[in-house]
Scaffold this active site. Structure first.
Site, PDB file in Angstrom:
ATOM      1  N   ASP A 146      -3.433  21.093  14.528  1.00  0.00           N
ATOM      2  CA  ASP A 146      -4.294  20.607  13.454  1.00  0.00           C
ATOM      3  C   ASP A 146      -5.736  20.594  13.938  1.00  0.00           C
ATOM      4  O   ASP A 146      -6.034  20.059  15.008  1.00  0.00           O
ATOM      5  CB  ASP A 146      -3.902  19.185  13.038  1.00  0.00           C
ATOM      6  CG  ASP A 146      -2.509  19.106  12.422  1.00  0.00           C
ATOM      7  OD1 ASP A 146      -1.999  20.168  12.036  1.00  0.00           O
ATOM      8  OD2 ASP A 146      -1.966  17.995  12.341  1.00  0.00           O
ATOM      9  N   CYS A 380       1.456 -12.301  -2.200  1.00  0.00           N
ATOM     10  CA  CYS A 380       0.064 -11.976  -2.498  1.00  0.00           C
ATOM     11  C   CYS A 380      -0.136 -11.871  -4.020  1.00  0.00           C
ATOM     12  O   CYS A 380      -0.113 -12.894  -4.707  1.00  0.00           O
ATOM     13  CB  CYS A 380      -0.339 -10.694  -1.772  1.00  0.00           C
ATOM     14  SG  CYS A 380      -2.128 -10.482  -1.634  1.00  0.00           S
ATOM     15  N   LEU A 381      -0.300 -10.674  -4.573  1.00  0.00           N
ATOM     16  CA  LEU A 381      -0.427 -10.530  -6.018  1.00  0.00           C
ATOM     17  C   LEU A 381       0.809 -11.073  -6.724  1.00  0.00           C
ATOM     18  O   LEU A 381       0.717 -11.600  -7.843  1.00  0.00           O
ATOM     19  CB  LEU A 381      -0.640  -9.057  -6.382  1.00  0.00           C
ATOM     20  CG  LEU A 381      -0.931  -8.757  -7.856  1.00  0.00           C
ATOM     21  CD1 LEU A 381      -2.257  -9.361  -8.289  1.00  0.00           C
ATOM     22  CD2 LEU A 381      -0.929  -7.241  -8.107  1.00  0.00           C
ATOM     23  N   GLN A 384       0.166 -14.651  -7.255  1.00  0.00           N
ATOM     24  CA  GLN A 384      -0.841 -14.844  -8.290  1.00  0.00           C
ATOM     25  C   GLN A 384      -0.269 -14.635  -9.685  1.00  0.00           C
ATOM     26  O   GLN A 384      -0.586 -15.368 -10.628  1.00  0.00           O
ATOM     27  CB  GLN A 384      -2.021 -13.910  -8.039  1.00  0.00           C
ATOM     28  CG  GLN A 384      -2.773 -14.202  -6.745  1.00  0.00           C
ATOM     29  CD  GLN A 384      -3.827 -13.158  -6.419  1.00  0.00           C
ATOM     30  OE1 GLN A 384      -4.051 -12.229  -7.190  1.00  0.00           O
ATOM     31  NE2 GLN A 384      -4.460 -13.299  -5.264  1.00  0.00           N
ATOM     32  N   GLU A 404     -10.139 -10.232 -11.210  1.00  0.00           N
ATOM     33  CA  GLU A 404      -9.961  -8.845 -10.780  1.00  0.00           C
ATOM     34  C   GLU A 404      -9.820  -7.925 -11.985  1.00  0.00           C
ATOM     35  O   GLU A 404     -10.389  -6.831 -12.025  1.00  0.00           O
ATOM     36  CB  GLU A 404      -8.734  -8.726  -9.878  1.00  0.00           C
ATOM     37  CG  GLU A 404      -8.479  -7.327  -9.347  1.00  0.00           C
ATOM     38  CD  GLU A 404      -7.341  -7.260  -8.353  1.00  0.00           C
ATOM     39  OE1 GLU A 404      -7.161  -6.200  -7.735  1.00  0.00           O
ATOM     40  OE2 GLU A 404      -6.625  -8.271  -8.190  1.00  0.00           O
ATOM     41  N   ARG A 474      -8.585 -10.135  -1.820  1.00  0.00           N
ATOM     42  CA  ARG A 474      -9.937 -10.522  -2.214  1.00  0.00           C
ATOM     43  C   ARG A 474      -9.946 -11.695  -3.190  1.00  0.00           C
ATOM     44  O   ARG A 474     -10.966 -12.331  -3.379  1.00  0.00           O
ATOM     45  CB  ARG A 474     -10.661  -9.352  -2.885  1.00  0.00           C
ATOM     46  CG  ARG A 474     -10.965  -8.177  -1.987  1.00  0.00           C
ATOM     47  CD  ARG A 474     -11.816  -7.130  -2.694  1.00  0.00           C
ATOM     48  NE  ARG A 474     -12.094  -6.014  -1.807  1.00  0.00           N
ATOM     49  CZ  ARG A 474     -11.326  -4.937  -1.688  1.00  0.00           C
ATOM     50  NH1 ARG A 474     -10.225  -4.835  -2.425  1.00  0.00           N
ATOM     51  NH2 ARG A 474     -11.631  -3.969  -0.848  1.00  0.00           N
ATOM     52  N   HIS A 519       1.126 -12.335   3.738  1.00  0.00           N
ATOM     53  CA  HIS A 519       2.132 -11.279   3.844  1.00  0.00           C
ATOM     54  C   HIS A 519       3.113 -11.607   4.979  1.00  0.00           C
ATOM     55  O   HIS A 519       2.952 -11.125   6.110  1.00  0.00           O
ATOM     56  CB  HIS A 519       1.456  -9.932   4.107  1.00  0.00           C
ATOM     57  CG  HIS A 519       0.708  -9.400   2.932  1.00  0.00           C
ATOM     58  ND1 HIS A 519       1.274  -8.572   1.995  1.00  0.00           N
ATOM     59  CD2 HIS A 519      -0.574  -9.617   2.524  1.00  0.00           C
ATOM     60  CE1 HIS A 519       0.376  -8.278   1.066  1.00  0.00           C
ATOM     61  NE2 HIS A 519      -0.749  -8.900   1.354  1.00  0.00           N
ATOM     62  N   GLU A 521       5.987 -10.493   5.550  1.00  0.00           N
ATOM     63  CA  GLU A 521       6.749  -9.330   6.026  1.00  0.00           C
ATOM     64  C   GLU A 521       6.157  -8.717   7.281  1.00  0.00           C
ATOM     65  O   GLU A 521       6.856  -8.055   8.057  1.00  0.00           O
ATOM     66  CB  GLU A 521       6.832  -8.268   4.924  1.00  0.00           C
ATOM     67  CG  GLU A 521       5.541  -7.548   4.579  1.00  0.00           C
ATOM     68  CD  GLU A 521       4.670  -8.249   3.552  1.00  0.00           C
ATOM     69  OE1 GLU A 521       3.771  -7.613   2.992  1.00  0.00           O
ATOM     70  OE2 GLU A 521       4.907  -9.459   3.310  1.00  0.00           O
TER      71      GLU A 521
END
Length: 547
Positions: A146, A380-381, A384, A404, A474, A519, A521
């Protein structure tokens, strides 16, 4: 001083260099050595933080706030060594550093060139922390040949040349294709790949050969002869039923012994593989199965949620239960009733994401889980959206939403239950952000502390009231709606130490309903499943018995 192992790939991409690197790190640990793993990526993005999940898969976040390649997740899951900002670098970051130094005048007016300035920057990065461990494993992204990877290969060539003999080793992973028509394994692609390496001054010490078929001795001898490596250093890398079989499989093939032989480490310490034997026992002797729906927006590429998929597997190991995860596009629920899709699952997980697309579907998934008593984990989201669902359905804020989505639309449409976080405290420093800032690295990133409510479900799960978890977002849930939401049954059971930022919400009278802003995970490992995922699978297992 560390010994260095460079892992390169040839023929085609996606052969599993990251997994091979992680498995080798685990094997060296099993023999009593300390390791650190590092990723060098040739792409020109400064980091993966602004890359689409469809383009690059998930972004793995470290404790110190670096947005990195998902292979660092493999490194952590297999070795337990927490990755750092200095364990991931791209061509973009290297060139950015060089240009920044040039602008400051660090090069004293010299003409800036790939050699020596770019290659020196790469070598400096490789050497960071070399006195801290016994082995430093450095994986180079892409394949040999590459064009964008050439500076990295040249830097490695120089690095090996400058170090004392016997301090560096090159391991090359290639494909050994099987042609069914002729019934043959073809060695020519591997030979060409090694010649490509040799043409730039690099010679592999160990060859890993990805193959779907057993590799006969005559093929090994042929490859060893034509590629100038010892036959004992020609290692088969067969397809596996699970990635967690890799350490045991590579050990059976003699990879760790070949590495120690190449470094002339004798007598070789005996390996203790009990950890990986136990992992495989838990996977292969599972008792029962649970079905988990992952309602997300990047479901076309499972690597977009790689750490979540693995953390669910770890939760299954903790419960000796097989987890069957199914990916569902959240946008479907914006057109259809979610009940026919979700009623066959024992648990529902809504992961993170960015942007408005699919969010109404995630809200409906959270509503279904809340109303039907199905175990729910929102990340996270996903947290929310669960808060917005409760605000709309229980607290009477029918236009509840997120800033958002208003920013995307260019006008105000929602009561901002979720708002853009403009300042926060990280350590002893105040961090400030504006909505219009450049996107790269402008989120709340990395590990932050949280305080859990005594007696809450999450405090019981963690076994403590003080935790730290990794963040990448954010927007935050607005604390001013806390009283109204708690009156309706949504408990804010985890907060930032200053009490300003909600970290965890739960519904105490629900079988299992938890949303987390962070998070979890990212910290889960097969030999140390994250407590939230372990208890989430336990709740799913309990739900499966009630069906």
């Amino acid at each position: 001083m560390a010994r260095f192992i460079f892992i390169t790939g040839g023929v085609v991409s996606s052969l599993g260099k990251g997994l091979a690197s992680a498995a080798l790190g685990a094997l060296l640990q099993a023999r009593g050595f300390s390791v650190r793993l590092r990723k060098l990526d040739p792409y020109l993005n400064v980091d993966p933080g602004t890359m689409s999940p469809f383009e690059h898969g998930e972004v793995f976040v470290t404790d110190d706030g670096a947005e990195t390649d998902l292979d660092l997740g493999h490194y952590e899951r297999f070795t337990g060594v927490a990755a750092r900002m200095t364990d991931s670098v791209s061509s973009g970051r290297i060139y950015s550093n060089v240009l920044e130094k040039e602008r400051r005048g660090d090069y004293l007016g010299k003409t800036i060139q790939v050699i020596p300035h770019v290659t020196n920057e790469i070598k400096d990065f490789i050497a960071i922390g070399e006195d801290e461990v016994d082995f430093m494993l450095c994986e180079i992204g892409g394949t040999v040949g590459d064009i964008e990877g050439l500076p990295f290969f040249e830097a490695i060539r120089q690095f090996i040349h400058e170090r004392p003999r016997g301090q560096c080793l090159l391991m090359h992973l290639t494909l050994l294709p099987y042609l069914a028509a002729s019934g043959e394994l073809k060695t020519k692609p591997t030979q060409h790949s090694v010649k490509e390496l040799q043409s730039i001054g690099l010679a592999p010490d160990i060859l890993l050969l990805r193959s779907e078929q057993p590799i006969p001795d005559k093929e090994r001898e042929k490859i060893a002869l034509f590629c100038n490596v010892r036959k004992s250093a020609v290692i088969a890398a067969y397809d596996l039923k699970t990635i967690y079989e890799a350490p045991l499989a590579y050990h059976r093939e003699g990879l760790d012994q070949a590495v120690l032989d190449a470094f002339d480490i004798s007598p070789a310490p005996r390996p203790n593989l009990d950890r990986w034997t136990d992992v495989m026992d838990r996977m292969t002797n599972a008792e029962g199965e649970v079905r988990v729906a992952i309602v997300g927006k990047y479901t076309q590429l499972e690597d977009a949620y790689k750490s979540i998929a693995e953390a669910l597997t770890h939760g299954g190991m903790a419960n000796r239960t097989r987890v069957k995860a199914e990916w569902i596009d959240a946008e479907i629920f914006e057109r259809e009733d979610p009940a026919p899709h979700l009623q066959r699952f024992h648990a529902i997980l809504v992961p993170g994401g960015f942007g408005e697309r699919g969010t109404e579907g995630k809200i409906k998934a959270a509503q279904f889980a809340r109303e039907k008593g199905v175990p729910y984990l929102g990340i996270c989201l996903g947290m929310q959206m669960a808060v917005i669902e409760s605000a709309r359905t229980l607290a009477g804020l029918q236009d509840a939403g997120s800033e958002e989505f208003d920013h995307e639309a260019g006008k105000k449409r929602f009561t901002p239950v979720v708002y853009h976080l403009k300042e926060w405290v990280q350590g002893n420093q105040k961090v400030e952000r504006k909505v219009g800032d450049a996107k790269g690295g402008t989120m709340r990133l990395g590990a932050y502390d949280a305080v859990l409510k005594p007696g809450s479900k999450v405090a019981e799960i963690y076994g403590t009231t003080a935790i730290d978890e990794r963040h990448r977002h954010r927007y935050e849930v607005d604390i001013k709606y806390r009283d109204k939401l708690e009156t309706c049954g949504l408990s804010f059971s985890g907060m930032s130490p200053d009490g300003r930022l909600p970290e965890i919400v739960e519904i105490p009278d629900h079988p299992w309903f938890i949303g987390v802003q962070f998070h979890p995970e990212l910290k889960s490992k097969p030999f140390a499943p994250h407590p939230l995922f372990a208890d989430f699978v336990r709740a799913a297992k309990e739900a499966s018995r009630l069906v």
